[in-house]
Design a protein around this motif. Structure first.
Motif, PDB file in Angstrom:
ATOM      1  N   HIS A 159       0.832  -1.203   0.000  1.00  9.99           N
ATOM      2  CA  HIS A 159       0.000   0.000   0.000  1.00  9.99           C
ATOM      3  C   HIS A 159       0.865   1.251   0.000  1.00  9.99           C
ATOM      4  O   HIS A 159       0.699   2.131  -0.825  1.00  9.99           O
ATOM      5  N   ALA A 160       1.811   1.336   0.934  1.00 11.85           N
ATOM      6  CA  ALA A 160       2.695   2.495   1.035  1.00 11.85           C
ATOM      7  C   ALA A 160       3.967   2.077   1.772  1.00 11.85           C
ATOM      8  O   ALA A 160       3.922   1.194   2.629  1.00 11.85           O
ATOM      9  N   ARG A 161       5.061   2.735   1.458  1.00 18.46           N
ATOM     10  CA  ARG A 161       6.355   2.451   2.091  1.00 18.46           C
ATOM     11  C   ARG A 161       6.685   0.973   2.050  1.00 18.46           C
ATOM     12  O   ARG A 161       7.239   0.416   2.995  1.00 18.46           O
ATOM     13  N   SER A 162       6.339   0.312   0.960  1.00 18.77           N
ATOM     14  CA  SER A 162       6.537  -1.120   0.703  1.00 18.77           C
ATOM     15  C   SER A 162       5.908  -2.006   1.778  1.00 18.77           C
ATOM     16  O   SER A 162       6.383  -3.086   2.057  1.00 18.77           O
ATOM     17  N   LEU A 163       4.831  -1.538   2.380  1.00 16.85           N
ATOM     18  CA  LEU A 163       4.073  -2.320   3.358  1.00 16.85           C
ATOM     19  C   LEU A 163       2.617  -2.417   2.903  1.00 16.85           C
ATOM     20  O   LEU A 163       2.102  -1.498   2.282  1.00 16.85           O
ATOM     21  N   CYS A 164       1.966  -3.531   3.249  1.00 12.46           N
ATOM     22  CA  CYS A 164       0.540  -3.654   2.946  1.00 12.46           C
ATOM     23  C   CYS A 164      -0.224  -2.709   3.865  1.00 12.46           C
ATOM     24  O   CYS A 164       0.344  -2.105   4.782  1.00 12.46           O
ATOM     25  N   LYS A 165      -1.505  -2.585   3.635  1.00 11.08           N
ATOM     26  CA  LYS A 165      -2.298  -1.618   4.396  1.00 11.08           C
ATOM     27  C   LYS A 165      -2.267  -1.912   5.900  1.00 11.08           C
ATOM     28  O   LYS A 165      -2.123  -1.010   6.717  1.00 11.08           O
ATOM     29  N   LYS A 166      -2.379  -3.194   6.274  1.00 11.24           N
ATOM     30  CA  LYS A 166      -2.385  -3.571   7.686  1.00 11.24           C
ATOM     31  C   LYS A 166      -1.054  -3.210   8.355  1.00 11.24           C
ATOM     32  O   LYS A 166      -1.035  -2.582   9.420  1.00 11.24           O
ATOM     33  N   HIS A 167       0.066  -3.575   7.742  1.00  8.65           N
ATOM     34  CA  HIS A 167       1.381  -3.299   8.336  1.00  8.65           C
ATOM     35  C   HIS A 167       1.719  -1.809   8.283  1.00  8.65           C
ATOM     36  O   HIS A 167       2.380  -1.291   9.185  1.00  8.65           O
ATOM     37  N   TYR A 168       1.256  -1.113   7.251  1.00  5.50           N
ATOM     38  CA  TYR A 168       1.494   0.333   7.189  1.00  5.50           C
ATOM     39  C   TYR A 168       0.758   1.043   8.324  1.00  5.50           C
ATOM     40  O   TYR A 168       1.313   1.915   8.982  1.00  5.50           O
ATOM     41  N   GLN A 169      -0.496   0.651   8.566  1.00 11.50           N
ATOM     42  CA  GLN A 169      -1.253   1.278   9.652  1.00 11.50           C
ATOM     43  C   GLN A 169      -0.614   0.986  11.000  1.00 11.50           C
ATOM     44  O   GLN A 169      -0.526   1.863  11.850  1.00 11.50           O
ATOM     45  N   ARG A 170      -0.135  -0.221  11.208  1.00 14.54           N
ATOM     46  CA  ARG A 170       0.565  -0.539  12.461  1.00 14.54           C
ATOM     47  C   ARG A 170       1.806   0.325  12.619  1.00 14.54           C
ATOM     48  O   ARG A 170       2.071   0.852  13.697  1.00 14.54           O
ATOM     49  N   TRP A 171       2.580   0.439  11.549  1.00 18.46           N
ATOM     50  CA  TRP A 171       3.796   1.257  11.606  1.00 18.46           C
ATOM     51  C   TRP A 171       3.441   2.725  11.855  1.00 18.46           C
ATOM     52  O   TRP A 171       4.042   3.375  12.699  1.00 18.46           O
ATOM     53  N   PHE A 172       2.450   3.239  11.123  1.00 16.62           N
ATOM     54  CA  PHE A 172       2.077   4.641  11.221  1.00 16.62           C
ATOM     55  C   PHE A 172       1.590   5.003  12.622  1.00 16.62           C
ATOM     56  O   PHE A 172       2.024   5.976  13.211  1.00 16.62           O
ATOM     57  N   TYR A 173       0.688   4.194  13.186  1.00 17.11           N
ATOM     58  CA  TYR A 173       0.139   4.505  14.498  1.00 17.11           C
ATOM     59  C   TYR A 173       1.154   4.279  15.615  1.00 17.11           C
ATOM     60  O   TYR A 173       1.137   4.981  16.616  1.00 17.11           O
ATOM     61  N   SER A 174       2.044   3.323  15.443  1.00 19.33           N
ATOM     62  CA  SER A 174       3.087   3.143  16.462  1.00 19.33           C
ATOM     63  C   SER A 174       4.031   4.330  16.446  1.00 19.33           C
ATOM     64  O   SER A 174       4.519   4.761  17.484  1.00 19.33           O
ATOM     65  N   LYS A 175       4.279   4.886  15.265  1.00 21.59           N
ATOM     66  CA  LYS A 175       5.124   6.078  15.155  1.00 21.59           C
ATOM     67  C   LYS A 175       4.445   7.264  15.838  1.00 21.59           C
ATOM     68  O   LYS A 175       5.092   8.025  16.546  1.00 21.59           O
ATOM     69  N   GLN A 176       3.145   7.404  15.671  1.00 25.58           N
ATOM     70  CA  GLN A 176       2.413   8.502  16.307  1.00 25.58           C
ATOM     71  C   GLN A 176       2.415   8.365  17.821  1.00 25.58           C
ATOM     72  O   GLN A 176       2.603   9.332  18.538  1.00 25.58           O
ATOM     73  N   LYS A 177       2.215   7.157  18.318  1.00 21.54           N
ATOM     74  CA  LYS A 177       2.200   6.942  19.765  1.00 21.54           C
ATOM     75  C   LYS A 177       3.554   7.279  20.375  1.00 21.54           C
ATOM     76  O   LYS A 177       3.625   7.862  21.445  1.00 21.54           O
ATOM     77  N   LYS A 178       4.627   6.884  19.696  1.00 20.29           N
ATOM     78  CA  LYS A 178       5.966   7.174  20.205  1.00 20.29           C
ATOM     79  C   LYS A 178       6.206   8.680  20.253  1.00 20.29           C
ATOM     80  O   LYS A 178       6.885   9.162  21.138  1.00 20.29           O
ATOM     81  N   ALA A 179       5.640   9.394  19.303  1.00 22.67           N
ATOM     82  CA  ALA A 179       5.860  10.841  19.245  1.00 22.67           C
ATOM     83  C   ALA A 179       4.972  11.580  20.246  1.00 22.67           C
ATOM     84  O   ALA A 179       5.396  12.551  20.848  1.00 22.67           O
TER      85      ALA A 179
END
Length: 89
Positions: A53-73
């Motif tokens: 979907h984006a950043r060479s990740l499927c939609k499920k893994h991209y959303q996990r990566w994106f939201y984990s990045k937001q939580k860390k920030a």
């Protein structure tokens, strides 16, 4: 007048026996034709075979990566606020 060496092209030669269109395409991409090499559009997460979907990740893994990045920030700032607010009283 000389014509382009590419079959089916009748444009006049600009450089290297090629017309302007094919010469620019050769300089830009390294090839004359419009063919693009097919790439594997599969999620880069090990064991996942879904289409990416984006950043060479499927939609499920991209959303996990994106939201984990937001939580860390956001979370450390919020946690510090809560600690200061409720421990001060």
């Amino acid at each position: 007048m000389e014509t382009c060496k590419i079959s089916g092209c009748s444009n006049p030669v600009k450089a290297k026996q090629l017309c302007s269109k094919h010469h620019q395409r050769l300089r830009r991409t390294g090839r004359y034709d419009l063919r693009r090499e097919r790439q594997d559009h599969i999620c880069s997460e090990p064991g996942c075979g879904n289409k990416y979907h984006a950043r060479s990740l499927c939609k499920k893994h991209y959303q996990r990566w994106f939201y984990s990045k937001q939580k860390k920030a956001v979370y450390p700032v919020f946690a510090n606020f809560i600690r200061l607010r409720f421990n001060a009283q």
